[in-house]
Design an enzyme around this catalytic site. Structure first.
Site, mmCIF file in Angstrom:
data_model
loop_
_atom_site.group_PDB
_atom_site.id
_atom_site.type_symbol
_atom_site.label_atom_id
_atom_site.label_comp_id
_atom_site.label_asym_id
_atom_site.label_seq_id
_atom_site.Cartn_x
_atom_site.Cartn_y
_atom_site.Cartn_z
ATOM 1 N N LEU A 23 38.210 2.719 10.392
ATOM 2 C CA LEU A 23 39.473 2.160 9.837
ATOM 3 C C LEU A 23 39.615 0.739 9.471
ATOM 4 C CD1 LEU A 23 42.683 2.684 8.884
ATOM 5 C CD2 LEU A 23 43.300 1.961 11.410
ATOM 6 N N VAL B 83 36.508 -0.298 14.032
ATOM 7 C CA VAL B 83 37.442 -0.756 12.989
ATOM 8 C C VAL B 83 36.532 -1.863 11.813
ATOM 9 C CG1 VAL B 83 39.038 -2.684 12.591
ATOM 10 C CG2 VAL B 83 39.682 -1.061 14.640
ATOM 11 N N LYS B 84 36.678 -1.484 10.707
ATOM 12 C CA LYS B 84 36.008 -2.008 9.792
ATOM 13 C C LYS B 84 36.436 -3.564 9.459
ATOM 14 C CE LYS B 84 34.351 0.488 6.216
ATOM 15 N NZ LYS B 84 34.612 1.423 5.147
ATOM 16 N N ILE B 85 35.449 -4.689 9.853
ATOM 17 C CA ILE B 85 35.729 -6.181 9.298
ATOM 18 C C ILE B 85 34.717 -6.397 8.413
ATOM 19 C CG2 ILE B 85 35.711 -8.279 10.083
ATOM 20 C CD1 ILE B 85 36.806 -7.417 12.727
#
Length: 267
Positions: free
Chosen positions: A94, A125-127
């Protein structure tokens, strides 16, 4: 290798198609705001939820509520695979808001919110790997949070991402953290490199340059994998590995051809 799909929708979850993909060998799923935008506007599966959510909030709030619900459902579908694989597979990603691409503190805040709201071990978690994103990645790893580093296009930035991961693990270990529960992938984009390099080659208007089109992306990916092998070896990495650390797996992203003249399996 672990094949992932870059697509997630409520239809695929409700119809059982996503669960069938696990049976067919799919090992993970990535998502991003564009994927969700297409899913939400291309079907009426979200209409009832959207109508209810918009009564008490904004369009953006409704978007994140629905996206979070889809990711949570997908996480549950893939959780048995996560357990069976010993934590090697079964991840769902996400992504933080694109508005935070150049906002370190904002990225840290949103990544924490996602991890605390969706408290499942197979969430990534996508950064993005922007200059502002790299310190956010380090901070999240130092807190023991799973991160998918996305939008890596160059070897220099990939090296900075690896350093953020390794140094983040070292910080987490210094606080007594359990390194074995931290997972991360580094999403190195492939075909987009040829899109840009080909454009520059064509701009040279030189017959000697044209045969080089369609070759830069794979060549750089090979160098990226060599960098991966180098950085995840030696005394520094072995010290972390002895404490249970996992390598940050390379994820080859953007592997569909963008130039219709290229064969589908070029990448």
């Amino acid at each position: 290798q672990s094949p992932w799909i870059d697509n997630l929708s409520r239809d695929s979850i409700r119809s059982g198609r996503l669960a069938n993909m696990v049976d067919d060998g799919i090992r993970g799923v990535t998502s991003n705001p564009t994927i969700f935008q297409k899913a939400m506007t291309g079907t009426d599966a979200y209409s009832a939820d959207f109508a209810r959510l918009i009564e008490g909030g904004t369009v953006e709030q409704a978007f994140w509520e629905m996206a979070t619900a889809d990711v949570t459902a997908a996480l549950e579908i893939f959780h048995p695979l996560y357990v069976q694989s010993g934590g090697a597979d079964g991840f769902i990603s996400l992504e933080v808001s694109p508005r935070l691409a150049y906002d370190t503190e904002g990225s840290i805040k949103d990544a924490r919110i996602f991890h605390e709201r969706i408290a499942m071990p197979n969430l990534l978690v996508k950064i993005p790997a922007t200059e502002a994103g790299v310190p956010a990645i380090h901070q999240m790893i130092s807190e023991g949070r799973n991160i998918n580093v996305t939008l890596i296009f160059s070897l220099d930035r990939y090296n900075a991402v690896i350093e953020a991961y390794i140094s983040g693990l070292e910080t987490f270990a210094s606080t007594g953290g359990d390194l074995s529960r931290v997972h991360s992938v580094a999403s190195f984009f492939v075909s987009r490199v040829d899109t840009e390099v080909d454009r520059r080659l064509e701009a040279l208007n030189d017959d000697k340059a044209l045969p080089l089109r369609g070759k830069a992306a794979v060549a750089q990916a090979k160098l990226a994998y060599q960098l991966f092998l180098e950085r995840f070896s030696g005394p520094r990495w072995e010290a972390l590995k002895a404490k249970g650390a996992h390598v940050q797996r390379p994820l080859w992203a953007s592997t569909s051809t963008k130039n219709p003249a290229y064969p589908d399996l070029l990448y």
